[in-house]
Scaffold this motif. Structure first.
Motif, mmCIF file in Angstrom:
data_model
loop_
_atom_site.group_PDB
_atom_site.id
_atom_site.type_symbol
_atom_site.label_atom_id
_atom_site.label_comp_id
_atom_site.label_asym_id
_atom_site.label_seq_id
_atom_site.Cartn_x
_atom_site.Cartn_y
_atom_site.Cartn_z
ATOM 1 N N TRP A 179 0.765 -1.301 -0.095
ATOM 2 C CA TRP A 179 -0.020 0.119 0.019
ATOM 3 C C TRP A 179 0.901 0.979 0.209
ATOM 4 O O TRP A 179 0.340 2.430 -0.540
ATOM 5 C CB TRP A 179 -0.960 0.145 1.191
ATOM 6 C CG TRP A 179 -1.982 -0.897 1.072
ATOM 7 C CD1 TRP A 179 -2.209 -2.159 0.993
ATOM 8 C CD2 TRP A 179 -3.174 -0.409 0.348
ATOM 9 N NE1 TRP A 179 -3.663 -2.476 0.742
ATOM 10 C CE2 TRP A 179 -4.222 -1.222 0.142
ATOM 11 C CE3 TRP A 179 -3.593 0.843 -0.274
ATOM 12 C CZ2 TRP A 179 -5.465 -1.423 -0.446
ATOM 13 C CZ3 TRP A 179 -5.065 0.939 -0.759
ATOM 14 C CH2 TRP A 179 -5.973 -0.238 -0.972
ATOM 15 N N LEU A 180 1.782 1.129 0.552
ATOM 16 C CA LEU A 180 3.010 2.306 0.562
ATOM 17 C C LEU A 180 3.579 2.686 -0.835
ATOM 18 O O LEU A 180 4.135 3.726 -1.110
ATOM 19 C CB LEU A 180 3.927 2.175 1.685
ATOM 20 C CG LEU A 180 3.773 2.188 2.981
ATOM 21 C CD1 LEU A 180 4.980 1.747 3.898
ATOM 22 C CD2 LEU A 180 3.256 3.310 3.407
ATOM 23 N N THR A 181 3.469 1.646 -1.601
ATOM 24 C CA THR A 181 3.786 2.068 -3.039
ATOM 25 C C THR A 181 2.850 2.547 -4.034
ATOM 26 O O THR A 181 2.934 2.512 -5.400
ATOM 27 C CB THR A 181 4.456 0.487 -3.771
ATOM 28 O OG1 THR A 181 3.433 -0.326 -3.935
ATOM 29 C CG2 THR A 181 5.596 -0.022 -2.658
ATOM 30 N N GLU A 182 1.511 2.790 -3.751
ATOM 31 C CA GLU A 182 0.347 3.310 -4.222
ATOM 32 C C GLU A 182 0.697 4.367 -5.268
ATOM 33 O O GLU A 182 1.361 5.492 -4.689
ATOM 34 C CB GLU A 182 -0.702 3.544 -3.759
ATOM 35 C CG GLU A 182 -1.998 3.765 -4.518
ATOM 36 C CD GLU A 182 -3.268 4.383 -3.653
ATOM 37 O OE1 GLU A 182 -4.300 4.503 -4.285
ATOM 38 O OE2 GLU A 182 -3.368 4.364 -2.403
ATOM 39 N N PRO A 183 0.925 4.390 -6.487
ATOM 40 C CA PRO A 183 1.044 5.555 -7.422
ATOM 41 C C PRO A 183 0.250 6.798 -7.113
ATOM 42 O O PRO A 183 -0.914 6.666 -7.010
ATOM 43 C CB PRO A 183 0.799 4.859 -8.902
ATOM 44 C CG PRO A 183 0.982 3.503 -8.666
ATOM 45 C CD PRO A 183 0.341 2.991 -7.455
ATOM 46 N N GLN A 184 1.138 7.798 -7.058
ATOM 47 C CA GLN A 184 0.272 9.174 -6.987
ATOM 48 C C GLN A 184 0.453 10.014 -8.177
ATOM 49 O O GLN A 184 1.328 9.951 -8.948
ATOM 50 C CB GLN A 184 1.068 9.967 -5.875
ATOM 51 C CG GLN A 184 1.279 9.214 -4.608
ATOM 52 C CD GLN A 184 -0.193 8.928 -3.912
ATOM 53 O OE1 GLN A 184 -0.953 9.756 -3.645
ATOM 54 N NE2 GLN A 184 -0.237 7.618 -3.456
ATOM 55 N N GLU A 185 -0.825 10.319 -8.323
ATOM 56 C CA GLU A 185 -1.122 11.213 -9.945
ATOM 57 C C GLU A 185 -0.219 12.426 -10.040
ATOM 58 O O GLU A 185 0.191 12.382 -11.154
ATOM 59 C CB GLU A 185 -2.652 11.527 -10.085
ATOM 60 C CG GLU A 185 -2.973 12.045 -11.255
ATOM 61 C CD GLU A 185 -4.701 12.017 -11.425
ATOM 62 O OE1 GLU A 185 -5.060 12.451 -12.590
ATOM 63 O OE2 GLU A 185 -5.333 11.965 -10.229
ATOM 64 N N GLY A 186 0.005 12.969 -9.046
ATOM 65 C CA GLY A 186 0.985 14.202 -9.217
ATOM 66 C C GLY A 186 2.198 13.770 -9.760
ATOM 67 O O GLY A 186 3.098 14.614 -10.190
ATOM 68 N N ASP A 187 2.808 12.476 -9.733
ATOM 69 C CA ASP A 187 4.151 12.347 -9.980
ATOM 70 C C ASP A 187 4.160 11.602 -11.537
ATOM 71 O O ASP A 187 5.257 11.381 -12.068
ATOM 72 C CB ASP A 187 4.608 10.777 -9.154
ATOM 73 C CG ASP A 187 4.594 11.172 -7.898
ATOM 74 O OD1 ASP A 187 4.835 11.988 -7.459
ATOM 75 O OD2 ASP A 187 4.624 10.320 -6.942
ATOM 76 N N TYR A 188 3.265 11.907 -12.218
ATOM 77 C CA TYR A 188 3.138 11.380 -13.550
ATOM 78 C C TYR A 188 2.531 12.279 -14.581
ATOM 79 O O TYR A 188 1.872 13.438 -14.345
ATOM 80 C CB TYR A 188 1.981 10.473 -13.903
ATOM 81 C CG TYR A 188 2.254 9.216 -13.160
ATOM 82 C CD1 TYR A 188 2.544 7.977 -14.113
ATOM 83 C CD2 TYR A 188 1.904 8.806 -11.550
ATOM 84 C CE1 TYR A 188 2.888 6.656 -13.384
ATOM 85 C CE2 TYR A 188 2.438 7.622 -11.020
ATOM 86 C CZ TYR A 188 2.784 6.480 -12.014
ATOM 87 O OH TYR A 188 3.284 5.446 -11.547
ATOM 88 N N ALA A 189 3.487 12.503 -15.745
ATOM 89 C CA ALA A 189 3.295 13.421 -16.623
ATOM 90 C C ALA A 189 1.818 13.512 -17.377
ATOM 91 O O ALA A 189 1.247 14.407 -18.175
ATOM 92 C CB ALA A 189 4.379 13.567 -17.775
#
Length: 235
Positions: free
Chosen positions: A108-118
């Protein structure tokens, strides 16, 4: 250890149903027992041998009642109201709870965060893949268990049929927390099916009036003389 005369348990269960009807379990009519051939057919399909006390319950008390009914239809053997996923991993050993919980928390700590994506598309693709892994990790936490009771609101009572904890009863409380907890007997050990069922039956036999049931619930809610099946969040 408490012994069980299963013929006597059946008679007591029949009497309870006669008095209480639907309140005594999952339905108003106690399902019949299964034959040895039927139990073996179910075990062969699932790839497991049921714990002996649950096996004796099926053979000598009922195929259901307090628990989901084990039944067969054109699709094969299943428990009434279950899902195919509930039967998919019965032969896979039930994992150590703390280890499986830690692995789930790490994921769960590795859930992708939208702000990290272009781009939204790249985020969604990675998140979908992560979600699939997270769901698989959660499913793996109940490998080797049968959800014997649907306790409502996403809670289930589980019987472990594979692995080192085989034969013990657990509570799936993940609807409100991250825990799978053993249902403890009076010695503080994970209860067997026999202990769990006899504790329930013995208590139910005494609750002959609404007043007695209300008084018992008041005691249980206060943490006094709590039955095994309600020891949901004991550590």
């Amino acid at each position: 250890m408490q012994t069980a005369n299963w013929s006597d348990v059946r008679e007591r269960t029949i009497a309870l149903y006669a008095r209480q009807g639907a309140r005594a379990g999952a339905g108003a009519v106690l399902p019949p027992v299964l034959s040895e051939v039927q139990v073996r057919q179910a075990e062969k399909q699932f790839g497991v041998v049921f714990p002996d006390d649950y096996r004796q319950y099926l053979l000598r008390v009922s195929a259901g009642g307090r628990v989901r009914t084990l039944q067969v239809d054109q699709r094969g053997w299943r428990w009434e109201g279950d899902q195919p996923a509930d039967r998919a991993n019965l032969r896979v050993p039930f994992p150590d709870h703390d280890t499986a919980l830690a692995a789930s928390e790490d994921l769960w700590l590795t859930e992708p965060q939208e702000g990290d994506y272009a781009s939204a598309a790249a985020y969604q693709a990675d998140h979908d893949a992560w979600r699939e892994s997270a769901d698989a990790a959660e499913d793996a936490r109940t490998s080797g268990t049968v959800p014997l009771c649907d306790d409502g609101c996403g809670f289930y009572t589980l019987l472990v049929v594979s692995g080192p904890m085989r034969g013990t009863m657990w509570f799936d409380g993940r609807a409100t927390c991250d825990r799978l907890n053993p249902l403890l007997n009076d010695d503080g050990q994970p209860a067997t099916f026999k202990e769990w069922y006899l504790d329930w039956l013995t208590r139910e036999e005494t609750l002959t009036t609404p007043e007695l049931r209300r008084a018992a619930n008041d005691r249980w809610n206060a943490g006094t003389d709590v039955p095994i099946w309600r020891r949901w969040f004991d550590s």
